[in-house]
Motif scaffolding. Structure first.
Motif, PDB file in Angstrom:
ATOM      1  N   ARG A  85      -4.540   5.133   2.646  1.00  7.55           N
ATOM      2  CA  ARG A  85      -3.749   4.851   1.446  1.00  7.55           C
ATOM      3  C   ARG A  85      -4.635   4.474   0.256  1.00  7.55           C
ATOM      4  NH1 ARG A  85       2.048   2.130   2.951  1.00  7.55           N
ATOM      5  NH2 ARG A  85       2.525   3.432   4.761  1.00  7.55           N
ATOM      6  N   GLY A  91       2.091  -5.363   5.180  1.00 11.35           N
ATOM      7  CA  GLY A  91       2.530  -5.396   6.575  1.00 11.35           C
ATOM      8  C   GLY A  91       1.523  -4.734   7.507  1.00 11.35           C
ATOM      9  N   LEU A  92       0.944  -3.629   7.052  1.00 13.96           N
ATOM     10  CA  LEU A  92      -0.070  -2.944   7.844  1.00 13.96           C
ATOM     11  C   LEU A  92      -1.331  -3.796   7.992  1.00 13.96           C
ATOM     12  CD1 LEU A  92       0.274   0.682   6.419  1.00 13.96           C
ATOM     13  CD2 LEU A  92       0.876  -0.071   8.729  1.00 13.96           C
ATOM     14  N   THR A 107       1.724  -2.788  -1.947  1.00 13.29           N
ATOM     15  CA  THR A 107       3.150  -2.830  -1.647  1.00 13.29           C
ATOM     16  C   THR A 107       3.400  -3.716  -0.430  1.00 13.29           C
ATOM     17  OG1 THR A 107       3.058  -0.917  -0.162  1.00 13.29           O
ATOM     18  CG2 THR A 107       3.375  -0.474  -2.522  1.00 13.29           C
ATOM     19  N   ALA A 108       4.659  -4.033  -0.190  1.00 11.30           N
ATOM     20  CA  ALA A 108       5.024  -4.870   0.958  1.00 11.30           C
ATOM     21  C   ALA A 108       4.645  -4.178   2.270  1.00 11.30           C
ATOM     22  CB  ALA A 108       6.518  -5.190   0.933  1.00 11.30           C
ATOM     23  N   SER A 109       4.840  -2.865   2.338  1.00 12.71           N
ATOM     24  CA  SER A 109       4.512  -2.134   3.567  1.00 12.71           C
ATOM     25  C   SER A 109       3.009  -2.130   3.826  1.00 12.71           C
ATOM     26  CB  SER A 109       5.031  -0.693   3.488  1.00 12.71           C
ATOM     27  OG  SER A 109       4.378   0.030   2.445  1.00 12.71           O
ATOM     28  N   GLU A 110       2.203  -2.063   2.759  1.00 14.00           N
ATOM     29  CA  GLU A 110       0.748  -2.091   2.914  1.00 14.00           C
ATOM     30  C   GLU A 110       0.281  -3.464   3.391  1.00 14.00           C
ATOM     31  OE1 GLU A 110      -0.561   1.303  -0.385  1.00 14.00           O
ATOM     32  OE2 GLU A 110      -0.236  -0.770  -1.011  1.00 14.00           O
TER      33      GLU A 110
END
Length: 308
Positions: free
Chosen positions: A176, A65-66, A60-63
């Motif tokens: 995750r 980002g991390l 995902t985009a958030s992953e």
């Protein structure tokens, strides 16, 4: 016996990392050196990942980002400061500085992981800080007009705070269910590209060094230290537990100072010996299998490896 051979191999591969940084920053800016190192590391780890058939689901985009933050804090900014610190003090003392991370690890562990601060951890922290004070006190007492050892210590010390932040982010990523080799290779590439971009912004188009020692050190740090050593380290944790793997970061400061004594004319004294013993004993207290939270122990180990 096999686990000790693997441990010895990881120690031998990782220990020269600190002194090799000097060969790099003598020819090019730290950001450029770090960038090349991690681009090579990404390539080596990615080849290994594909050989073993490691596959990863779509992120995902958030992953992503991390992983970007992991590359920013764990594989770029922290190493820039660490490399620049090698201009002002012997490389072995940079490795010793890692022992000061016991305190911020306790603090971050309490804040982010809700791990209680234990008496044994506090004792280990105090012993480690005592040892660092002895070692750097010796350097301060031998201060000369062209000595900037405290500046070097400050840069190395600040770099480890970025490492802790990056490690916290790394822990979130792994929770995750993302493949370790996948997220690490991507974070290495991101850190490498950010470092190369920082070089261009700061100094313009870099002049490519031609000195053989520069490229030998880059290849060694990228392939042997950042890829092979990392793989061996994680093999130890996975198959033998963090207790065995912890011996790597317990032994590393003394080995690095021994290398400095041979190549950088670092003088061993009674004070420096006491300092190393205090740091080692503090690390043993902090890494005790039965008394300290495994979350904090793993955090400390990952921080040390990122600095090497």
């Amino acid at each position: 016996m096999i686990k000790y051979l693997i441990l010895f191999a990881a120690l031998v591969l990782g220990a020269p990392s600190w002194i090799l940084a000097k060969y790099q920053v003598a020819h090019a800016p730290a950001e450029f050196c770090v960038g090349l190192r991690f681009v090579f590391a990404f390539a080596a780890l990615e080849i290994f990942r594909r050989i073993i058939g490691d596959k990863q689901r779509k992120l995902t985009a958030s992953e992503w980002g991390l992983i970007f933050l992991q590359g920013l804090f764990l594989h770029s900014i922290n190493l820039w400061l660490c490399y620049y610190s090698s201009l002002y003090m012997v490389s072995g003392l940079i490795a010793v500085t890692v022992s000061t991370m016991i305190l911020p690890n306790m603090i971050f562990g309490q804040i982010f992981l809700k791990v209680p601060i234990r008496l044994q951890t506090v004792i280990g922290a105090l012993l480690g800080i005592f040892g660092v004070c002895i070692l750097f006190g010796q350097e301060i007492l031998s201060f000369s007009g062209d000595s900037f050892v405290m500046l070097g210590f400050s840069l190395a010390f600040i770099s480890t705070f970025f490492s802790v932040i990056g490690t916290q982010v790394s822990g979130i990523v792994l929770k995750r269910g993302i493949s370790i080799s996948f997220c690490t290779s991507r974070a290495l590439l991101i850190g490498g590209l950010l470092s190369l971009a920082a070089t261009v912004l700061k100094n313009g188009t870099p002049i490519i060094p031609t000195a053989p020692e520069f490229w030998v050190s880059i290849l060694y740090l990228g392939v042997a230290s950042s890829s092979i050593c990392y793989a061996l380290y994680n093999y130890l944790i996975k198959n033998y537990g963090p207790g065995v793997a912890s011996y790597l970061w317990i032994a590393m400061p003394g080995v690095c100072l021994a290398i400095s004594a041979f190549y950088e004319d670092y003088e061993w004294t009674i004070a420096s010996t006491i300092g190393i013993l205090a740091i080692t004993l503090g690390s043993v207290f902090t890494g005790s299998e039965n008394h300290i939270s495994q979350k904090v122990r793993n955090l400390m180990q990952r921080v040390f490896l990122s600095q090497a």
